[in-house]
Design an enzyme around this catalytic site. Sequence first.
Site, PDB file in Angstrom:
ATOM      1  N   SER A  20      81.002 -36.432 -65.537  1.00 57.23           N
ATOM      2  CA  SER A  20      81.151 -34.981 -65.655  1.00 57.23           C
ATOM      3  C   SER A  20      80.186 -34.427 -66.690  1.00 57.23           C
ATOM      4  O   SER A  20      79.568 -33.378 -66.486  1.00 57.23           O
ATOM      5  CB  SER A  20      82.585 -34.626 -66.054  1.00 57.23           C
ATOM      6  OG  SER A  20      83.500 -34.971 -65.045  1.00 57.23           O
ATOM      7  N   ARG A  45      81.749 -28.271 -73.304  1.00 58.69           N
ATOM      8  CA  ARG A  45      83.179 -28.461 -73.044  1.00 58.69           C
ATOM      9  C   ARG A  45      83.768 -27.247 -72.338  1.00 58.69           C
ATOM     10  O   ARG A  45      84.639 -27.383 -71.468  1.00 58.69           O
ATOM     11  CB  ARG A  45      83.926 -28.732 -74.359  1.00 58.69           C
ATOM     12  CG  ARG A  45      85.379 -29.111 -74.143  1.00 58.69           C
ATOM     13  CD  ARG A  45      85.849 -30.053 -75.199  1.00 58.69           C
ATOM     14  NE  ARG A  45      87.233 -30.472 -74.994  1.00 58.69           N
ATOM     15  CZ  ARG A  45      87.802 -31.455 -75.665  1.00 58.69           C
ATOM     16  NH1 ARG A  45      87.120 -32.141 -76.559  1.00 58.69           N
ATOM     17  NH2 ARG A  45      89.058 -31.788 -75.437  1.00 58.69           N
ATOM     18  N   HIS A  48      82.617 -27.524 -68.778  1.00 57.95           N
ATOM     19  CA  HIS A  48      83.362 -28.614 -68.141  1.00 57.95           C
ATOM     20  C   HIS A  48      84.778 -28.175 -67.788  1.00 57.95           C
ATOM     21  O   HIS A  48      85.275 -28.452 -66.694  1.00 57.95           O
ATOM     22  CB  HIS A  48      83.406 -29.811 -69.085  1.00 57.95           C
ATOM     23  CG  HIS A  48      84.098 -31.014 -68.522  1.00 57.95           C
ATOM     24  ND1 HIS A  48      85.471 -31.148 -68.513  1.00 57.95           N
ATOM     25  CD2 HIS A  48      83.621 -32.139 -67.947  1.00 57.95           C
ATOM     26  CE1 HIS A  48      85.804 -32.295 -67.960  1.00 57.95           C
ATOM     27  NE2 HIS A  48      84.694 -32.927 -67.608  1.00 57.95           N
TER      28      HIS A  48
END
Length: 217
Positions: A20, A45, A48
Site C-alpha cells: 500500500s 497516511r 492511504h
Amino acid sequence: MKPMFMGASTKQGYKIAKKSREIVRSLIDSKTRNLTPEERSIVERIVHSTADPEYADITQISSDFVEKSLKAISEEKDILTDINMVRVGINKYEGIINCHIADERTIELARKHEITRAAAAMELAALNGFDGVVVIGNSPTALLKVIELVESDSMDVKSVIGVPVGFVAAAESKKSLQESSIPHLITEGPKGGTPVAVAAVNSLISLLRTKQDEVNG
C-alpha cells in the site's frame, strides 16, 4: 516484531502495508517532494486512509506544526477531539484523550450561549484548563470556537488538526485556521472528516514512537 508502517505488526499485515505504501508513494511522489520527511509521512497516511490522492494537493501544514505537535505528544499533553468517533480512532497514545460532546455541562453551555454542542465542548475544555493538541474532523463551529478561544488567550493550544468536512462553513473555518498563528494542519475546501483527522494524529504518534525507538536503539 515491532510495529511497522500503518501499525502493521504481523508478517501478512506488513506485506499489505508495504505494498500500500508503495502504491501511495507512486501516486503522490511528485506532489510531496517539497515536504519534510515527517510531513510526507503524514500526507502518505492520510492518502492511504482515504484512498484519495487528492489529499496530497489539499493538505496544508504550517512550518511549525510537526515540531509543536511532536513536543506536545512527547510530553503527553491532552488531546481534545470534536466527536467521539475521532477519539476512539486514536491509538497507542499514553496521554489523555478527551471529548466533551456528550457532557451535560456542554449541553448547558450550548443552550445558554445558543451555540452548537461541538463549539460548547471546546468552551468547556477551555474552562477546564485544556493544554494540548486539538483534533477536529467534523465540526466547523468547533474549529472556529477554538480559534476564538486561542486568540482571546482563553485556551492553551499547542497545535490544531483542523479538517472538518462539509459544504457549510468547513472551508471557511479551515481558511481561518490557516490564517491564524496556531500551528496547524488543514485540508483545503470541503473535504476532510474523521478518517483524515485520525490518520493525521496517529501518524504523529507513530513518528514519535519511531524517533524514540531510534534513540533507544
